[in-house]
Design an enzyme around this catalytic site. Structure first.
Site, PDB file in Angstrom:
ATOM      1  CB  CYS A 102      14.251  41.879 -44.036  1.00  0.00           C
ATOM      2  SG  CYS A 102      15.406  41.586 -42.667  1.00  0.00           S
ATOM      3  N   GLY A 103      12.690  39.938 -42.839  1.00  0.00           N
ATOM      4  CA  GLY A 103      11.884  39.010 -42.057  1.00  0.00           C
ATOM      5  C   GLY A 103      10.555  38.715 -42.704  1.00  0.00           C
TER       6      GLY A 103
END
Length: 426
Positions: free
Chosen positions: A343-344
């Site tokens: 994700c991030g």
């Protein structure tokens, strides 16, 4: 260890997204807290964003209960872990009550007709269901909806209805009478239209201390609203009817840590499933919190680094500017320290990231790709993964389940088809 698990509990469900489930869940949590209850919140499905908000409201880690990923035993284990030291539990449903992975026909033999749905989570956890109906867009037709939901699966324990966006006392009375006459369901509350808490805005700004203060004030006002407009005594009696369920309860084992794993925890990196961290600890890991935003260097004695998810688009310039931390991460990578990014975290290890204002920022460069993000969430869906080579997650041929939830618009890289770690399917 298998143990009986019992706690007053409730599933807040709706007929679709934007029906008011989050508002009702937060209102019930706030009202019960004002009565002195310690409430544990759960979120059905894979929604880490709502989980972050629910965690803020309860001041406790919110867990997601996802039967498609975890299976029934995994859901119960996560539920049992979450309710420790709590005296009430509320599960917020996802989408519509029966939305999941299709309908199973024929004899069920104890399995759900609606796999992966909030209905299945309610069945697994033995939770009574409160159905949220938005009557800002309909009136007596709400009774037909409630009746249809009851008949969809007569074995579901739908205990009552909470009406949302109630315009006036006349409409409330008309809908309440119709719901009882047609669906034989009591109306447990009727919440007037309110702008006291606008959830999407709160999500975007939860990272700022001033905004957290505003959210806390709004939650307090929401609790007052629900105390006034809900029959909370009846709600608590319904919660208390939930029968015990049997779960495999994990107990932490004392022992010397065999590995030190650095995990990014700060305003940018805040999306983690608590079970992942707990299982690492149970396997002998010492978790070392890190902040790619504020720390200057990584500790030298780490055995691995875990960069999780978050809403990091607004933090990209600040993350990119912290070159000492990025340089220390690059050195660890060069020395063969395993680094897992999702994700991030995947944005952070890219070569560069272009953000919504058109500016491009150099990142860690551990992955030979350039990314572009808009700040909007474009994809939120489940995936099945087959490993095509040996990785931290297992040998080639390992099958995994998960979900993607991101807003990457463009990916440019110089890789080829021979260096992929896994293949994806819907």
């Amino acid at each position: 260890m298998t143990e009986p698990v019992t706690i007053p509990r409730l599933m807040v469900a709706g007929i679709g997204s934007d029906s008011g489930k989050t508002t009702v869940t937060l209102g019930l949590i706030a009202a019960l807290q004002q009565r002195g209850r310690t409430v544990q919140a759960f979120k059905a499905g894979s929604d880490l964003m709502d989980s972050t908000f629910l965690a803020h409201a309860t001041r406790r880690t919110c867990r997601t209960l996802d039967s498609w990923v975890l299976g029934g035993d995994g859901v119960l284990s996560s539920f049992a872990q979450g309710i420790r030291d709590a005296d009430a539990a509320i599960i917020e449903g996802a989408g519509g009550l029966f939305d999941g992975h299709g309908v199973v026909t024929g004899p069920q033999e104890g399995s759900s007709r609606f796999p992966g749905s909030s209905a299945e989570i309610a069945r697994i956890t033995g939770s009574p269901i409160v159905l949220v109906l938005d009557i800002g867009v309909m009136a007596e037709t709400a009774a037909a909806v409630a009746l249809g939901v009851r008949r969809m699966d007569p074995e579901m324990n739908i205990a009552g209805v909470i009406l949302n966006n109630v315009g006036n006392a006349h409409r409330r009375a008309a809908v309440e009478d119709a719901v009882w006459e047609l669906a034989r369901l009591p109306v447990l509350g009727a919440i007037p239209h309110t702008d006291v808490l606008h959830v999407p805005d709160a999500h975007r700004h939860m990272q700022h201390a001033a905004d957290r203060t505003k959210v806390d004030a709004a939650l307090s006002a929401l609790g007052d609203l629900f105390e006034k407009n809900c029959n909370l005594d009846l709600v608590e009696r319904i919660m208390a009817t939930a029968a015990p369920v049997t779960a495999t309860v994990r107990h932490a084992t004392a022992g010397r840590a065999t590995a030190r794993i650095g995990v990014a925890f700060d305003e940018a990196f805040c999306f983690y499933y608590p079970e992942n961290i707990e299982m690492l600890q149970e396997a002998g890991a010492e978790i070392v919190p890190l902040s790619p935003l504020d720390d200057h260097l990584l500790p030298r004695d780490l055995d691995a680094v875990y960069l999780g998810g978050g809403i990091i688009e607004s933090f990209i310039p600040r993350l990119a500017a912290n070159r000492p931390f990025i340089d220390s991460l690059r050195r660890m990578h060069q020395h063969g320290v395993p680094i897992y990014a999702e994700c991030g975290g995947a944005l952070y290890v890219a070569r560069s990231v272009e953000i919504a204002d058109g500016t491009t920022h150099p990142m860690a460069g551990l992955a030979d790709v350039d990314l572009s993000v808009s700040g909007k969430r474009h994809r939120n869906r489940y995936r099945e993964v087959e490993m095509t080579s040996e990785t931290l997650l297992g040998p080639a041929g390992t099958h995994l389940r998960g979900h993607e939830f991101h807003g990457t618009e463009r990916l440019d890289g110089r890789g080829n088809g021979d260096d992929h770690a896994y293949s994806l399917s819907l």
